[in-house]
Design an enzyme around this catalytic site. Structure first.
Site, PDB file in Angstrom:
ATOM      1  N   CYS A  83       0.963  -0.844  -0.033  1.00 51.37           N
ATOM      2  CA  CYS A  83       0.247  -0.373  -0.116  1.00 51.37           C
ATOM      3  C   CYS A  83       0.783   1.141   0.120  1.00 51.37           C
ATOM      4  CB  CYS A  83      -0.839   0.231   1.235  1.00 51.37           C
ATOM      5  SG  CYS A  83      -1.888   1.293   1.402  1.00 51.37           S
ATOM      6  N   ARG A 218     -10.796  -3.598  -6.861  1.00 47.85           N
ATOM      7  CA  ARG A 218     -11.590  -2.293  -6.800  1.00 47.85           C
ATOM      8  C   ARG A 218     -12.363  -3.078  -8.084  1.00 47.85           C
ATOM      9  NH1 ARG A 218      -7.759  -0.618  -4.150  1.00 47.85           N
ATOM     10  NH2 ARG A 218      -8.174   0.811  -3.278  1.00 47.85           N
TER      11      ARG A 218
END
Length: 320
Positions: A83, A218
Site C-alpha cells: 500500500c 476494486r
C-alpha cells in the site's frame, strides 16, 4: 481495501463467489491490539475462508495482532507490503517495506511463531519508485520465503512513494505480469497470486495459466457480479441472475437490521451489482438516497430491484 471490504461487504461477496478467498480491510497491528476489535475484526461464519490483512512494521506487535486475528477465526494472516498511501508511508509500513526485506522476514517469522497453524502470507509490489531490478525483487521474495512465507500476492507494478496519489499508484506505474509469472517459474514451490489491473473474467482466467491464482480488488467491488461469473467459470454451477443473488441476502440483512445496524452499512456494498445493466443507475440512486433514512428496511432493496425490471421475488428465492 481500507474502508471497503468490511464484514458486510465480505458476506455479500461470499454469496456471489462461494469458493473465493476473501480478504479483510488492511488493519494496523496497533488498531488490532488497542482498538475496537468487535468492529475491526467483525467476522460472520459464512465468510470462511477469509484472511486478515495487517499493516505494520514492528515484529512483536504484528505477532500479537496475528495471534488475536487467529483467535477471532481468520483463516490466514496477510502482511501488506504494497500500500502506497501517505498515512502508510508516515508509519513506515505498506510499500515502504519493499526496501526492508530483513524487517519483513523478521515480522513474518514472529507472526508464524505466534499463530497455531494458520498461514502467514505477504502482499507486495515489484519494487519502489524507479527500482526496476528483477534481482532485488527476487531477493526480497527469497528473504521473506526463508522466514517461512509460502504465498505471495504480487501486485504486478511498482509503488511510487513520491509524486503519485494512491489512485494513480493503481493506474500509472506499468503492469508487468511477466515478473509474477517468472517468479512462479523460478520458485515453483511458492504460491504466487497475481494482482493489479484485473477487471474481467477473461483476464482473471488467463492468469491461471501462469500463476496459482488471481486477486481482484476494486474491480470486484465496483462490478461484483464478475465474482459470481468467475466462480462459476472456475468451479462449476449455474450463473444466477443478479436479483436472485441479491434476494438471497435478505435473511442476513434483516438479521442485521434487528441488531440495530443501519441499512446503509450493508447497501453501500451493493451499488455496483447492476453496473452497465438496464436500470442500474436508478438501482444505485434508490439505495443511495434511501438507505440512510431512519427506518429503511428490505422494502427499499426491493424497490431498487424493481427499478431494474427484474421479476418480483418469492419466498423460495429469498431463502436460496
Amino acid at each position: 481495501m481500507m474502508d471497503w471490504t468490511d464484514t458486510f461487504c465480505r458476506v455479500f461477496h461470499r454469496l456471489l463467489a462461494p469458493h473465493a478467498r476473501l480478504y479483510s480491510e488492511m488493519v494496523h497491528a496497533n488498531a488490532v491490539i488497542h482498538g475496537d476489535r468487535a468492529r475491526l475484526l467483525a467476522l460472520d461464519p459464512v465468510e470462511h475462508p477469509v484472511a486478515l490483512q495487517l499493516g505494520g512494521s514492528e515484529p512483536a506487535l504484528l505477532a500479537q495482532a496475528a495471534r488475536i486475528g487467529e483467535a477471532h477465526g481468520f483463516d490466514e494472516i496477510n502482511l501488506n507490503c504494497g500500500c502506497p498511501s501517505d498515512r502508510v508511508q508516515a508509519g513506515r509500513f505498506g510499500a515502504c517495506l519493499m526496501r526492508e526485506p530483513g524487517l519483513v522476514a523478521d515480522s513474518v517469522a514472529a507472526m508464524i511463531a505466534a499463530v497455531d497453524g494458520v498461514p502467514v502470507t505477504v502482499k507486495c509490489r515489484l519494487g519502489v519508485d524507479d527500482d526496476h531490478d528483477w534481482d532485488r525483487f527476487l531477493a526480497f521474495v527469497d528473504t521473506v520465503a526463508a522466514a517461512g512465507c509460502r504465498m505471495f500476492v504480487v501486485h504486478a507494478r511498482n509503488a511510487w512513494l513520491k509524486g503519485l496519489s494512491p489512485k494513480e499508484n493503481r493506474e500509472v506505474p506499468p503492469l508487468r505480469y511477466d515478473w509474477a509469472y517468472r517468479l512462479k517459474l523460478e520458485r515453483p514451490a511458492l504460491q504466487v497470486i497475481v494482482n493489479g489491473g484485473i477487471a474481467t473474467l477473461d483476464e482473471a482466467l488467463a492468469h491461471l495459466d501462469h500463476a496459482d491464482g488471481a486477486m481482484l480488488g476494486r474491480a470486484a467491488y465496483h462490478d461484483p457480479y464478475v465474482l459470481h461469473r468467475l466462480d462459476v467459470a472456475m468451479f462449476g454451477g449455474e450463473v444466477r441472475p443478479r436479483h436472485a443473488l441479491l434476494r438471497a441476502m435478505r435473511p442476513y440483512v434483516e438479521a442485521q437490521l434487528a441488531r440495530g445496524v443501519a441499512l446503509k452499512h450493508v447497501t453501500r456494498h451493493l451499488l455496483g451489482l447492476y453496473l452497465g445493466q438496464p436500470g442500474g443507475r436508478v438501482f444505485r440512486q434508490v439505495l443511495s438516497e434511501g438507505a440512510h433514512r431512519p427506518g429503511a428496511d428490505w422494502s427499499l432493496v426491493e424497490r431498487a430491484i424493481a427499478a431494474t425490471g427484474a421479476p418480483a421475488g418469492s419466498a423460495m428465492e429469498a431463502a436460496a
